[in-house]
Design an enzyme around this catalytic site. Structure first.
Site, PDB file in Angstrom:
ATOM      1  N   LYS A  77      71.694  58.356 -80.847  1.00  0.00           N
ATOM      2  CA  LYS A  77      72.066  58.664 -82.245  1.00  0.00           C
ATOM      3  C   LYS A  77      71.609  59.967 -82.973  1.00  0.00           C
ATOM      4  CE  LYS A  77      74.003  56.761 -86.520  1.00  0.00           C
ATOM      5  NZ  LYS A  77      74.122  55.340 -87.185  1.00  0.00           N
ATOM      6  N   SER A 158      78.824  54.523 -88.724  1.00  0.00           N
ATOM      7  CA  SER A 158      78.717  55.946 -88.637  1.00  0.00           C
ATOM      8  C   SER A 158      78.152  56.063 -87.106  1.00  0.00           C
ATOM      9  CB  SER A 158      77.441  56.043 -89.432  1.00  0.00           C
ATOM     10  OG  SER A 158      76.148  55.319 -89.055  1.00  0.00           O
ATOM     11  N   SER A 182      77.281  49.813 -89.027  1.00  0.00           N
ATOM     12  CA  SER A 182      77.522  51.051 -88.316  1.00  0.00           C
ATOM     13  C   SER A 182      77.229  50.969 -86.802  1.00  0.00           C
ATOM     14  CB  SER A 182      76.507  52.169 -88.834  1.00  0.00           C
ATOM     15  OG  SER A 182      77.072  52.717 -89.940  1.00  0.00           O
TER      16      SER A 182
HETATM   17  N1  GLN Z   1      80.066  52.345 -93.621  1.00  0.00           N
HETATM   18  C1  GLN Z   1      78.904  51.744 -94.254  1.00  0.00           C
HETATM   19  C2  GLN Z   1      78.617  52.875 -95.187  1.00  0.00           C
HETATM   20  O1  GLN Z   1      79.144  53.857 -95.340  1.00  0.00           O
HETATM   21  C3  GLN Z   1      77.676  51.460 -93.429  1.00  0.00           C
HETATM   22  C4  GLN Z   1      77.167  52.526 -92.635  1.00  0.00           C
HETATM   23  C5  GLN Z   1      75.960  52.243 -91.749  1.00  0.00           C
HETATM   24  O2  GLN Z   1      75.695  50.960 -91.570  1.00  0.00           O
HETATM   25  N2  GLN Z   1      75.276  53.163 -91.654  1.00  0.00           N
HETATM   26  O3  GLN Z   1      77.425  52.847 -95.757  1.00  0.00           O
END
Ligand code: GLN
Length: 494
Positions: A77, A158, A182
């Site tokens: 990532k 994400s 995420s």
């Molecule tokens: N979808 C969540 C957010 O937008 C979690 C994102 C994540 O875990 N990095 O913050």
């Protein structure tokens, strides 16, 4: 070679028997990757470097030096700093940022013999659930709805590049990070396994920070075994991260296949949300039956503060983000938009460098931290976070783990939910409480929706008891026997 079904374990066996070299394996994957570029999975592919790493791995193997992930091609990532390779965090502001250091987690993966295929697309600064907020464009989920080959679907976020890469067989595994879901949500959307370890299990050093009290790195892979193996290589105490835990890293794969007879599993009643789709409820019931069949004792439990998890998360995460992102000022990192004064340079750089969602979080975060609102929002949120954490402490006196769905829906279309940020935030309803409590949780592909899309079940276990989640996760994996695959032939043509 059938790359489409190859697991890390399977590849390690072939490598050990000498039936394939790491270089051949990597070459095959690079060739497949070249055909699948339309999915937009990599921000920066590093195939040449991958071949060199694979070559070096083959030489080590010849000398009898065989690491835990020797010769295994992985995607990273783009939130993990990789020395000498652009690390963007999915943002324009870091477009040309080349770290001079390696994150601890990736460093450990390379020491275990893994091969880096490239840097994977992601939501900007890991803020999002769809990969739609990436400056580098959306990632396409390789899965399609039944009888609808037109609609392009999101791979979740994400870690959307990571999930799509593993689902499309472009890497045997990938790293992800999970601040509010995420790793688990994209794993569920693409039919793969995603493990979010206990907060402190993996070092955060060298990972671009989003919300420091919630962020955790973890593995995304095709099987529970593969995820457990990857986590072993990624985890461990690191003196460079004061929040990393000084605690022994067990062989997580050791519990796989162990009986779950007599284990107590809780079903949190508050996760049965209003209007939950029937297919999600059915999947959950199916999961309960699988665990009962294997001898577990399943009972309802109560986590009364669950309803506050999302509001609390959307105060704490933006607050920490606004403070973490203050460092991108055009002086030390990445983008700089020149201007006459320093203030104007800051403003223009940040205006040009950050996308809409990141700006929204900075506004919210700055607001809740400002004098006059700090007590009303931030401090209150911290107190409620404690109550949420206490809820879990209480139920873990009665049960060994919890079973829930991973997401309230299957993957949605690219562009959907973008006009309504709240609708997007609601997709994390089952994953966010785990981060607030710092607990480990695993998403396992467990079935298909009526539309033919993957759905995931989530196991949550006690702090630093990842073994429990892998042990139970394996039983679900075995019973679900999820072997559906996305149809890659649509992309491979031509
Ligand atoms: N979808 C969540 C957010 O937008 C979690 C994102 C994540 O875990 N990095 O913050």
């Amino acid at each position: 070679m059938d790359l489409i079904n190859l697991t890390i374990k399977g590849a390690l066996d072939l490598l050990a028997k000498g039936e394939i070299t790491a270089k051949e394996l990597t070459q095959n994957l690079c060739a497949l990757n070249e055909k699948l570029t339309s999915l937009n999975i990599y921000i920066t592919p590093t195939f040449e470097h991958a071949l060199q790493m694979a070559d070096a791995s083959d030489k080590r193997r010849q000398k009898g030096q065989v690491g835990l992930l020797e010769g295994i091609p992985l995607g990273i990532k783009d939130l993990f700093c990789t020395k000498g390779f652009v690390t963007t965090a999915g943002s324009h502001i870091l477009k040309n940022f080349i770290p001079t250091y390696e994150s601890t987690v990736t460093d450990q993966l390379w020491k275990a013999g893994a091969v880096m295929m490239g840097k994977l697309n992601m939501d900007e600064f890991a803020m999002g659930s769809s990969n739609m907020t990436s400056y580098y464009g959306p990632v396409e989920n390789p899965w399609k709805r039944k009888q609808d080959s037109h609609t392009k679907l999101v791979p979740g976020g994400s870690s959307g590049g990571s999930s799509a890469a593993v689902a499309a067989s472009m890497a045997l595994g990938a790293t992800g990070t999970d601040t509010g879901g995420s790793i688990r949500q994209p794993a569920a959307f693409t039919g793969i396994v995603g493990a979010k370890p206990t907060y402190g299990r993996c070092s955060r050093w060298g990972i671009v920070a989003f919300a420091s009290s919630l962020d955790q790195a973890g593995p995304m892979a095709r099987t529970v075994y593969d995820a457990a193996l990857m986590l072993k290589a990624m985890a461990g105490y690191d003196e460079k991260d004061s929040t990393s835990a000084k605690i022994n890293v067990p062989d997580f794969t050791g519990v796989i296949g162990q009986s779950i007879k007599g284990l107590k599993i809780g079903i949190p009643e508050q996760y049965r949300t209003k209007g939950m789709a029937n297919e999600i409820e059915q999947l959950w019931q199916q999961g309960i039956q699988w665990l009962e069949k294997a001898g577990a004792i399943v009972k309802p439990v109560s986590l009364p503060y669950t309803q506050y998890a999302l509001p609390v998360y959307y105060i704490i995460a933006p607050a920490e983000a606004s403070s973490n992102l203050a460092r991108y000022d055009g002086v030390r990192y990445g983008l700089r938009v020149p201007a006459e004064s320093l203030d104007a340079m800051y403003e223009l750089t940040r205006a040009a460098g950050f996308g809409r969602e990141v700006k929204r979080r900075i506004f919210i975060g700055t607001y809740v931290l400002s004098a006059g609102y700090y007590d009303a929002y931030y401090l209150k949120a911290q107190k409620v976070r404690n109550l949420i954490r206490q809820d879990f402490v209480n139920v873990f006196k009665e049960v060994d783990a919890l079973l829930t769905p991973t997401t309230p829906t299957p993957a949605f279309g690219i562009g959907e939910k973008m006009v309504d940020p709240i609708a997007m935030y609601l997709n994390d309803i089952f994953t966010v409480p785990v981060n607030l409590a710092g607990l480990p949780a695993l998403s396992i592909p467990a079935g298909l929706s009526n539309d033919g899309l993957p759905l995931g079940l989530q196991i949550i276990s006690r702090s630093f008891d990842e073994e429990m989640m892998f042990r139970l996760g394996y039983v679900l994996e075995r019973e679900a026997n999820f072997n559906a695959k996305p149809d890659l032939s649509i992309y491979l043509k031509g």
